[in-house]
Design an enzyme around this catalytic site. Structure first.
Site, PDB file in Angstrom:
ATOM      1  N   LYS A 173       2.254  -3.879   6.535  1.00  0.00           N
ATOM      2  CA  LYS A 173       2.680  -3.858   5.128  1.00  0.00           C
ATOM      3  C   LYS A 173       4.195  -3.636   5.050  1.00  0.00           C
ATOM      4  CE  LYS A 173      -1.296  -4.635   3.284  1.00  0.00           C
ATOM      5  NZ  LYS A 173      -1.571  -5.946   2.708  1.00  0.00           N
ATOM      6  N   SER A 179       0.832  -1.199   0.000  1.00  0.00           N
ATOM      7  CA  SER A 179       0.000   0.000   0.000  1.00  0.00           C
ATOM      8  C   SER A 179       0.865   1.246   0.000  1.00  0.00           C
ATOM      9  CB  SER A 179      -0.848  -0.028   1.281  1.00  0.00           C
ATOM     10  OG  SER A 179      -1.466   1.206   1.491  1.00  0.00           O
ATOM     11  N   TYR A 238      -1.887  -1.291  10.813  1.00  0.00           N
ATOM     12  CA  TYR A 238      -2.119  -1.825   9.462  1.00  0.00           C
ATOM     13  C   TYR A 238      -0.935  -1.495   8.554  1.00  0.00           C
ATOM     14  CZ  TYR A 238      -3.568  -1.903   4.622  1.00  0.00           C
ATOM     15  OH  TYR A 238      -3.585  -2.114   3.265  1.00  0.00           O
TER      16      TYR A 238
END
Ligand code: NAD
Ligand code: WQD
Length: 340
Positions: free
Chosen positions: A152, A124, A148
């Site tokens: 990644k 992302s 989150y």
């Protein structure tokens, strides 16, 4: 190729399965349906007129994943499965770290055991943090302010280390910007549970009358009109980016931004939605949302140069296709607007 698609029943995964099937690949989907449903897979079959193989399993379940690799002659993996709600990850970091990191470890392990050397990973633009735009792949990553985003960053690191230690392993890390839109059939699209966090589904639900008005989070950013600027990318362009990444995959680690390279402000997106669909989207300006940055858009030149891929669909198409899906989506009919 026989491609294992984790999270293939989800928003980006289902559109990518359409693109893979249309490119002639065979797809084997594993998904625990924690944020999706099997009807989406019927729609994928309907769109493509092709069969898919589906297993409802959790990718953190090492035995179940091993079994899939043992049964099928897998030649490539696209790893979409994961939890993705930024706000929820702050409230509940443990399931985010567990799900997103363990699934990556389990898959990488199975790839090694079964000599599967091609893996494409969903990352992302959030990994760039509040960097200077446009974001280019060589930037040093900055803290992401949420678990989150950290999952990644960590997954990218894990896959990079594994590829460095195993020179025949090929990893493509795809950093998505802001995926929006839906398949042009209107059969599959983004159907978030509850009140949407992201702009486009919120706008669509306001247009439908399900939510009363959009709250624009801040109009005092240093941007064209003071509202946040993002690089919205049509989900079918993103899907085609995965096919290109698989086609061109070579040994080593390759990181690609998948974006359009164009920034669009919140107000510009609202106006585009109104123009594309001839419908009003009432909005009010409210305070900034904590954790938001002013601008985020890609330098997308590396994907063009190395993969021969560019995003072709414009913001008007994104708005038109999002709205077509929203109108068709029966799960999205109940009015919530009194609560907002
Ligand atoms: P999604 O929630 O629609 O799809 C994810 C799918 O994975 C769902 O079908 C869910 O049921 C499944 N899943 C989750 N955990 C699983 C597990 N442990 N085992 C098996 N299945 C599991 O999300 P999406 O928007 O399609 O995102 C796909 C990927 O792209 C995610 O990794 C996400 O972090 C990443 N990503 C998404 C965006 C975005 O804005 N949508 C942006 C950048 C990156
Ligand atoms: C876009 C713009 C908001 C909702 C998130 C994740 C990122 C990635 C993509 C997974 C911002 C504004 C929004 C609303 C608004 N996902 N906005 N009113 O925050 O850029 O990115 O999704 O990897 O990690 O953080 O997307 O759609 O939430 O916001 O004004 O009701 O719209 O402030 O400027 P974001 P978004």
């Amino acid at each position: 190729m026989n491609i294992l698609v984790t999270g293939g029943a989800g928003y980006i995964g289902s559109h990518t399965c359409v693109a893979l099937l249309e490119a002639g690949h065979t797809v084997i989907i594993v998904d625990n349906l924690s944020n999706s449903n099997s009807e989406t897979l019927d729609k994928v079959k309907q769109i493509t007129n092709r069969e898919i193989i589906f297993y409802q399993i959790d990718v953190t379940n090492e035995k179940a994943v091993d079994n899939i690799f043992a049964i099928h002659d897998i030649e490539g993996v696209i790893h979409f499965a994961g939890l993705k709600a930024v706000g929820e990850s702050v409230e509940k970091p443990l399931p985010y770290y567990y799900n997103n990191i363990v699934s990556t470890l389990v898959l990488a392990n199975a790839c090694q055991k079964y000599n599967v050397s091609n893996l494409v990973f969903s990352s992302s633009a959030t990994v760039y943090g509040d960097n200077t735009v446009p974001f280019v792949e060589t930037l040093n990553l900055l803290p992401t302010t949420n678990p989150y985003g950290e999952t990644k960053v960590m997954s990218e690191r894990i896959l990079t280390d594994i590829a460095m230690a195993n020179p025949s392993f090929s990893v493509s890390i795809l950093r998505y910007f802001n995926p929006v839109g839906a398949h042009e059939s209107g059969l599959i699209g983004e159907a978030p549970n509850g009140i949407p966090n992201n702009l486009m589904p919120y706008v669509s639900q306001v247009a439908k009358g399900k939510l009363r008005k959009l709250r624009v989070f801040g109009n005092d950013y240093p941007t064209v009109d003071g509202t946040g600027v993002r690089d919205y990318i049509h989900v079918m362009d993103l899907a085609e980016g995965h096919v290109a990444a698989l086609d061109k995959i070579t040994a080593g680690v390759h990181i690609y931004n998948l974006g359009t390279g164009q920034g669009t402000s919140v107000i510009e997106l609202v106006k585009a939605f109104e123009e594309a669909n001839d419908i009003k989207v009432p909005y009010e300006i409210v305070d900034r949302r904590p954790g938001d940055i002013a601008s985020c858009y890609a330098d997308a030149s590396k994907a063009k140069r190395e993969l021969g891929w560019i995003a072709k669909r414009d913001v008007i198409s994104m708005c038109r296709d999002s709205w077509r899906f929203e109108k068709n989506n029966k799960d999205s009919g109940t009015s919530l607007w009194l609560s907002r």
